[in-house]
Design an enzyme around this catalytic site. Structure first.
Site, PDB file in Angstrom:
ATOM      1  N   GLU A 116       0.817  -1.226   0.000  1.00  0.00           N
ATOM      2  CA  GLU A 116       0.000   0.000   0.000  1.00  0.00           C
ATOM      3  C   GLU A 116       0.846   1.270   0.000  1.00  0.00           C
ATOM      4  OE1 GLU A 116      -0.777  -2.659   1.707  1.00  0.00           O
ATOM      5  OE2 GLU A 116      -2.855  -3.140   1.204  1.00  0.00           O
ATOM      6  N   GLN A 169      -8.085  -2.431  -0.964  1.00  0.00           N
ATOM      7  CA  GLN A 169      -8.960  -3.614  -0.991  1.00  0.00           C
ATOM      8  C   GLN A 169     -10.043  -3.467   0.088  1.00  0.00           C
ATOM      9  OE1 GLN A 169      -7.355  -7.833  -0.649  1.00  0.00           O
ATOM     10  NE2 GLN A 169      -7.853  -7.576  -2.816  1.00  0.00           N
ATOM     11  N   PHE A 170      -9.624  -3.011   1.242  1.00  0.00           N
ATOM     12  CA  PHE A 170     -10.542  -2.561   2.294  1.00  0.00           C
ATOM     13  C   PHE A 170      -9.959  -1.259   2.815  1.00  0.00           C
ATOM     14  CE2 PHE A 170     -11.574  -6.954   1.948  1.00  0.00           C
ATOM     15  CZ  PHE A 170     -12.914  -7.062   2.283  1.00  0.00           C
ATOM     16  N   HIS A 230     -11.854  -5.133   9.126  1.00  0.00           N
ATOM     17  CA  HIS A 230     -12.548  -5.037   7.841  1.00  0.00           C
ATOM     18  C   HIS A 230     -13.853  -4.258   8.002  1.00  0.00           C
ATOM     19  CE1 HIS A 230      -9.870  -8.406   6.885  1.00  0.00           C
ATOM     20  NE2 HIS A 230     -10.076  -8.138   5.613  1.00  0.00           N
TER      21      HIS A 230
END
Ligand SMILES: Cc1ncc(C[n+]2csc(CCOP(=O)(O)OP(=O)(O)O)c2C)c(N)n1
Length: 629
Positions: A368, A390-391, A435
């Site tokens: 990231e 992605q999350f 998440h």
């Protein structure tokens, strides 16, 4: 520079004495249209690129004729005019930015290579690993230059890394690497020249470890008492300037008389340029100018929605908006984990590689930090980037470049970050502490970032299009629980909606409800149960810029305000809205402003725990309590 520092005429100074051959050799081997990303010790890169010395002196004195309007010091600046991109203090992000610049060159089919510098100390940062890994996987034409000068501040190399040579690390990344004597200008120049030519011809990353030594302290104030004298003596004998001069004399290339003339010319050049910088007045503080220089100007261009609509889900609206922006902007690149063939974990980019190809829809390694940095590099080199986290939770691994590089870049040296970070976020999906977060407050408090948070498919599509058009960094929050549960009639063609405009979903007299994201749907549900209530419901849609005027207008009418937020209470946007309303609408309030937010705990997994955590379950009671005040 050492004299000026002692006289208090410049601020901090990072001397490159002993390492000059590396900067000069690399910059000479490169073409001026190719980007170089130097560090704090690379004066020679700036002088080799012929930046007028008076501008450098102005920069170091915090004057307007420098490169940052007095907003940043030393070598913390870049200049598109000279194709130099300066560092931020955190060192490592520089390497990922080089990846992005090199990727843009490849996509534009330019035969350019990019060179980026790091000290051996900064090779211990995760950014180094991530940037080299990405460059290797993508065959990016980047020359990674490590200046191994023996000490990272006071830390010797044996306390910094365990391998014998840093060049050995190249093997681990599947990357060619070389060791070069950094104190020999001829060796630096000839070897780097050959490497540059070869990289231009067959694009690939190359790792070079320059063996050298730092003869002065990390920065002048810190001294170098920790360096043993015999080590200093050993390296003093290898001084790159002295040795090159000796060589020029012994080969009869330069006579003693010519040397005197050249040195005199240089002294005059320095003195004349110093005078120019000294004569320049100090920068004056002008608050409105400062505030207006945080974001690049962006004039919103309205594209009206077509009348033809289709009933689609939130997730489809984002996918449509993204696809249409890819069609509109040929220079737009998507970066994210599993977004290519797999279509992303939420399937938003499903089918995109068929339409736009793998070059523009790029699967990334799990990196990231360097990916956010690479997005910055793409922007520097004329592209636009959308990064899919992605999350949204995982943005913490890319936090540093986001809040320090992208957010501050325009204010510092007028270089905007044309980047959107898509943030699938939020709870209510029993996904546990990693998440489910809605972490917008990490960013709303960082000047230089825009934060958009739609609640409906129609808004999501139009706001995403505008976020991508906006040349500034935008965090675009997409609530996962809304993806497949909320449907709306959405215009099929491309359209835009302005950032910073709240929408009034229901008009009312007795109370104002302000919320955003999933909170909007929780409030709508509550109002369904309380049909007799005359509440005004405001969906903020974007948090930075924040449409506080719409909130004020409503509060002046209703006299009561409740703010519903999904995030935990402390330090969230609800607190700031509450404070602003107290400061600006106090006389209109008939009750204290109420904030309803989730518990001050991480987001729990089990359904009953999560329901208890979320503010949704407490909203109705709080609303009725405030009405009854
Ligand atoms: C992320 C981060 N941690 C710590 C520092 C403080 N710091 C600045 S420079 C430096 C040493 C850097 O050593 P090296 O990369 O070898 O470069 P050199 O100064 O030797 O040229 C340290 C610890 C920093 N700027 N950024």
């Amino acid at each position: 520079m050492l004299i000026l520092l002692r006289q208090g005429k410049i601020s901090k100074w990072f001397s490159g004495i002993g390492q000059e051959a590396i900067s000069v050799g690399v910059a000479t081997a490169m073409k001026t249209e190719e980007y170089i990303l130097p560090m704090h010790r690379n004066l020679g890169i700036f002088t080799t690129r012929n930046i007028p010395l008076n501008r450098l002196f102005s920069q170091w004195q915090g004057k307007a004729n420098g490169f940052t309007n007095g907003r940043d010091r030393s070598f913390h600046f870049g200049t598109q005019e000279y194709n130099i991109v300066g560092m931020i203090s955190h060192l490592g992000p520089q390497l990922g930015v080089a990846d992005g610049i090199a990727l843009a060159s490849l996509l534009k089919k330019q035969k350019h290579m990019t060179a980026v510098f790091t000290g051996e100390g900064a090779t211990s940062e995760g950014d180094f690993h991530e940037a080299l890994n990405i460059a290797a996987v993508w065959d990016l034409p980047v020359l990674f230059c490590i200046e191994n000068n023996g000490f990272g501040l006071s830390t010797p190399t044996n306390e910094q890394y365990k391998c014998e040579h840093l060049a050995d690390k190249g093997k681990g990344y599947g990357m060619e690497s070389h060791i070069i004597d950094g104190n020999n200008i001829l060796e630096v120049y000839t070897k780097i020249d050959a490497l540059c030519k070869s990289i231009r011809k067959s694009p690939r990353p190359v790792l070079v470890e320059f063996k050298t030594f730092r003869m002065r302290g990390h920065e002048e104030a810190s001294g170098n008492k920790y360096v043993p004298q015999d080590l200093l003596d050993h390296w003093a004998a290898k001084d790159p300037l002295e040795n090159y001069l000796e060589y020029l004399h012994s080969e009869k290339i330069l006579s003693e008389e010519e040397e005197v003339v050249i040195k005199k010319e240089i002294i005059h050049e320095i003195d004349d340029n110093l005078k120019l910088a000294f004569a320049e007045k100090e920068v004056e503080a002008n608050t409105s100018k400062e505030l207006n220089n945080v974001f690049k100007d962006f004039v919103f261009e309205e594209v009206k929605p077509s009348t033809f609509v289709k009933n689609i889900r939130f997730v489809d609206a984002i996918s449509d908006g993204l696809r249409q922006s890819m069609e509109k902007h040929e220079n737009l690149v998507l970066l994210g984990q599993d977004i290519a063939e797999y279509g992303g974990v939420f399937k938003i980019t499903d089918g995109f590689i068929g339409a736009f190809g793998k070059e523009r829809v790029r699967n990334t390694p799990i990196c990231e930090s360097a990916i956010v940095s690479a997005a910055m590099g793409l922007s520097i080199n004329g592209m636009k980037a959308v990064v899919e986290m992605q999350f949204g939770d995982f943005v913490s691994s890319g936090f540093n470049p986001l809040v320090n590089y992208l957010a501050k870049s325009y204010y510092r040296w007028a270089e905007n970050a044309d980047v959107v970070i898509r943030m699938p976020c939020g709870g209510g999906v029993t996904a546990g502490p990693f998440h489910s977060q809605t972490n917008e407050a990490w960013f709303t408090k960082t000047p230089g970032l825009k934060v958009v948070y739609p609640a409906f498919p129609y808004d999501a599509k139009g706001l995403l299009a505008t976020s991508i058009n906006d040349p500034n960094p935008v965090l675009f929050f997409e609530h996962k629980a809304l993806y497949r549960s909320i449907r709306q009639n959405v215009p099929t063609d491309y359209y835009t909606l302005p950032l910073g405009k709240a929408s009034i979903l229901k008009e009312g007299r007795d109370i104002t409800i302000v919320t955003y994201g999933a909170g909007v749907h929780w409030a709508l549900e509550t109002l369904e149960n309380q049909k007799e209530l005359s509440a005004e419901l405001i969906d903020l849609r974007s948090l930075q810029p924040l449409d506080i005027e719409t909130v004020y207008t409503s509060v002046r009418k209703t006299g009561k305000l409740i703010i519903l937020q999904e995030d935990s209470l402390f330090g969230g946007i609800a607190s700031d809205i509450s404070a602003l309303v107290m400061e600006n609408c106090f006389e209109y309030l008939d009750a204290p402003v109420k904030r309803v937010a989730s518990l001050e705990t991480p987001v729990p997994f089990a359904k009953k725990l999560e329901d208890n955590y979320l503010s949704k379950g407490r909203f109705e009671a709080a609303l009725l309590e405030l009405l009854a005040y």
